[in-house]
Design an enzyme around this catalytic site. Structure first.
Site, PDB file in Angstrom:
ATOM      1  N   ARG A 121     -86.245 -38.628 -31.512  1.00  0.00           N
ATOM      2  CA  ARG A 121     -85.161 -38.365 -31.099  1.00  0.00           C
ATOM      3  C   ARG A 121     -84.643 -37.982 -29.240  1.00  0.00           C
ATOM      4  NH1 ARG A 121     -80.293 -40.847 -31.560  1.00  0.00           N
ATOM      5  NH2 ARG A 121     -78.413 -40.070 -31.472  1.00  0.00           N
ATOM      6  N   THR A 409     -78.669 -51.239 -32.262  1.00  0.00           N
ATOM      7  CA  THR A 409     -79.872 -49.969 -33.203  1.00  0.00           C
ATOM      8  C   THR A 409     -80.645 -51.131 -33.603  1.00  0.00           C
ATOM      9  OG1 THR A 409     -78.907 -48.286 -33.122  1.00  0.00           O
ATOM     10  CG2 THR A 409     -80.367 -48.257 -34.225  1.00  0.00           C
ATOM     11  N   THR A 427     -83.381 -46.897 -31.347  1.00  0.00           N
ATOM     12  CA  THR A 427     -82.402 -47.423 -30.667  1.00  0.00           C
ATOM     13  C   THR A 427     -82.359 -47.056 -29.132  1.00  0.00           C
ATOM     14  OG1 THR A 427     -80.007 -46.713 -30.578  1.00  0.00           O
ATOM     15  CG2 THR A 427     -82.186 -45.418 -30.953  1.00  0.00           C
ATOM     16  N   SER A 473     -77.588 -38.115 -34.412  1.00  0.00           N
ATOM     17  CA  SER A 473     -77.431 -39.332 -34.505  1.00  0.00           C
ATOM     18  C   SER A 473     -77.135 -39.878 -35.963  1.00  0.00           C
ATOM     19  CB  SER A 473     -78.928 -39.788 -34.412  1.00  0.00           C
ATOM     20  OG  SER A 473     -79.106 -41.191 -35.485  1.00  0.00           O
ATOM     21  N   GLY A 496     -74.484 -47.621 -35.725  1.00  0.00           N
ATOM     22  CA  GLY A 496     -73.821 -46.629 -35.085  1.00  0.00           C
ATOM     23  C   GLY A 496     -73.151 -45.875 -35.904  1.00  0.00           C
TER      24      GLY A 496
HETATM   25  N1  GLY Z   1     -77.118 -43.772 -31.226  1.00  0.00           N
HETATM   26  C1  GLY Z   1     -76.862 -44.583 -32.708  1.00  0.00           C
HETATM   27  C2  GLY Z   1     -77.574 -43.667 -33.618  1.00  0.00           C
HETATM   28  O1  GLY Z   1     -77.823 -42.326 -33.114  1.00  0.00           O
HETATM   29  O2  GLY Z   1     -76.387 -43.075 -34.848  1.00  0.00           O
END
Ligand code: GLY
Length: 589
Positions: A121, A409, A427, A473, A496
């Protein structure tokens, strides 16, 4: 009491209109303009399930899938293949993922029967504070402004993640895995209808010189479908990383250019430094696993809320016989109600566990989930759910977070010839990320996944911005195992915070409704994020009416899921399905 509730459920189910949904896909969704989302729908393509006996790749673009297949045919492992797939996706699906972003991956090592999850991440710069998204007067930046700024850029994690996967599970030389992407970047790829369609609405890309020159004609038009787009700058970046490993990205010229571009991005420059980039580290985390009927479902733990929320939804649904109910409104009613409860917990408690202890064990406690499920009225929509009450250590008081998550994503599912599997969701956050392009790739805007507000009435928000922290996330790369511990399903999706509903729905479609991998991706999407019942436009009217009759406030929306599913059939063959809403395919040998 349990028996009384069960018979109430049975009675309610009998009273419900029996709405059996058709096996066929809903009508083709019209070519869509932005639906408030920067990565909207661009059409729908009917697809058939794909079968293979040895290995399989499912991803969002045919070039990328073929690159993965090339690696598997050359003796590569699932980890090798995912590296080639990700690098090609960066080039041909630049709006969704790439080396300027981050990812979460589940890796199943078949011989040792070990599942590992990796957190790649993006991370906030050390200097980031909880006023990151406030202007000079203390006012919060509007979300639509914040997403296209230097402020939104986190330290990218994807290259470090790919390196870690290769070190631990790779078989072929690292440089070999870069060849398909370098080749395509130098020779050029044809702009796809989806990329073209998304560029039409991406006005912000015209504002920066690098993205204007790369994505638009000299006359300022989006590159037409079929235009041969090469990217020598990206090829050069890839050669550097191929030669130097992660140092080619996290140190030296590339890192310098990333930090400089973020700090120069006007009117809201970020605070990212070369030192932040050099400090980046992947975290191997314990998978979040929970039983679902006779299977075990495993996903990514915090800072993703994906694995926990999917597990909570399924844990509650175990009380209802969705297999018997089939695709009637009753099944969707239970799914919506369970999702509301899971989102109430997610919104309150889930954040980067290094900063805010997440009560994972309590959230997955079967007794707790049974209690939550018992609170679902089979005959009536329950409205907004409240979170469960868990003791949280002093200094980590939860508060309701407020973060908008907009879908952009990509998901990659791979099973190799030895039965190893990878489920990776990747993403750069909102479509085309921050819009800041460095050396041929786009930088993320992942920090907008933090709550813009640091505190609410209940106390400090768990998912507030802090230096060195990872934003929450919803990505939910998932694997399902049978009673003998064999991998039987790999799934995941972009979208999302709707990802959670998409993934939970795909698991129910395959395990409860016995649909094949393709039919499971075709189904109309139905979910809730603890607001209204969200139903995909084009879903059967009878279903929508039945949900309304149960008291649900139904919101119809375009839903650009991108589910990529691989299923292991009882005869040992692999079955793949790629979401008809995007350009992905499944291929295997
Ligand atoms: N940016 C999408 C997520 O990490 O859920």
């Amino acid at each position: 009491m349990r028996r009384a509730a069960a018979s109430r459920a049975a009675l309610a189910v009998m009273m419900l209109t029996l709405v059996v949904l058709r096996e066929t896909a809903p009508p083709v969704l019209a070519q869509a303009k932005a639906d408030g989302a920067p990565e909207p729908a661009t059409g729908r393509t009917a697809k058939k399930p794909v079968y293979a006996s040895r290995f399989m790749v499912v991803a969002a673009n045919p070039h990328a899938v073929r690159a993965g297949l090339e690696i598997l045919r050359g003796g590569g492992s699932a980890a090798d293949a995912v590296i080639a797939v990700q690098l090609v996706l960066n080039l041909v699906e630049p709006q969704s993922s790439g080396i300027g972003g981050g990812a979460f991956a589940l890796y199943w090592h078949a011989r040792s029967r070990k599942l590992v999850t990796y957190d790649g991440r993006e991370t906030a710069p050390q200097a980031a504070t909880d006023d990151l998204f406030r202007d000079g007067t203390g006012k919060l930046l509007p979300y639509r402004t914040a997403v296209r700024t230097g402020r939104a850029v986190g330290v990218p994690g994807t290259v470090a993640l790919l390196w870690r996967l290769h070190k631990t599970h790779g078989r072929l030389p690292w440089v070999r895995l870069f060849q398909p992407a370098i080749r395509l970047a130098e020779q050029g790829f044809k702009v796809s209808p989806r990329l073209h369609g998304l560029l039409r609405d991406a006005f912000f890309l015209r504002r920066r010189a690098a993205t204007r020159a790369y994505f638009f004609t000299a006359a300022g038009q989006p590159l037409p479908v079929g235009f041969l787009r090469n990217n020598p700058a990206f090829a050069a970046t890839l050669r550097l990383i191929a030669k130097q490993g992660p140092n080619g990205f996290y140190r030296g010229g590339v890192a310098r250019d990333i930090a400089a571009a973020v700090r120069a991005a006007q009117p809201w420059p970020g605070v990212l430094t070369e030192a932040d980039i050099a400090r980046y580290a992947v975290v191997a985390r314990r998978p979040v696993c929970a039983p679902y009927r006779r299977w075990r479902v495993c996903g990514m733990g915090p800072p993703s809320s994906g694995g926990l929320a999917v597990a909570q939804i399924l844990g509650q649904l175990a009380r209802f016989d969705l297999g018997k109910l089939r695709r009637q409104a009753a099944s969707y009613h239970f799914l919506i109600e369970a999702s509301r409860r899971a989102f109430a917990d997610r919104n309150r408690y889930v954040a980067d566990p290094k900063f805010a202890p997440v009560p994972v064990r309590r959230m997955l406690d079967p007794a707790y989930l049974r209690r939550r499920a018992r609170s679902i009225d089979p005959a009536r929509a329950g409205g907004r759910a409240t979170p469960g009450r868990f003791p949280v250590k002093k200094g980590a008081l939860p508060g309701r977070g407020r973060s908008l998550e907009i879908p952009a994503t990509s998901h990659i599912s791979i099973v190799d010839g030895d039965g190893n599997g990878i489920s990776m969701t990747t993403t750069i956050e909102a479509g085309f990320g921050s819009g800041i392009m460095v050396r041929g790739f786009l930088l993320n805007n992942e920090l907008t996944d933090f709550s813009f507000r640091a505190a609410r009435a209940g106390g400090p928000v768990a998912n507030r911005v802090e230096g060195g922290k990872r934003p929450r996330s919803s990505m939910a790369p998932t694997m399902v195992f049978d009673q003998k511990g064999r991998l039987v399903m790999v799934t995941g999706s972009p979208g999302g915070s709707r990802i959670i509903g998409y993934v939970a729905g795909s698991i129910i479609a395959v395990l409860d409704w016995k649909l094949n991998a393709q039919a499971a991706t075709d189904l109309p999407r139905v979910l809730s994020r603890n607001g209204p019942a969200e139903v995909e436009k084009g879903a059967p009217t009878a279903l929508i009416e039945a949900l309304r009759a149960l008291g649900h406030k139904v919101r119809l929306a375009r839903m650009t899921s991108g589910l990529h599913i691989i299923r292991r059939l009882p005869d040992g063959r692999l079955e793949g399905g790629a979401d008809p809403r995007r350009e992905g395919i499944a291929l295997g040998d």
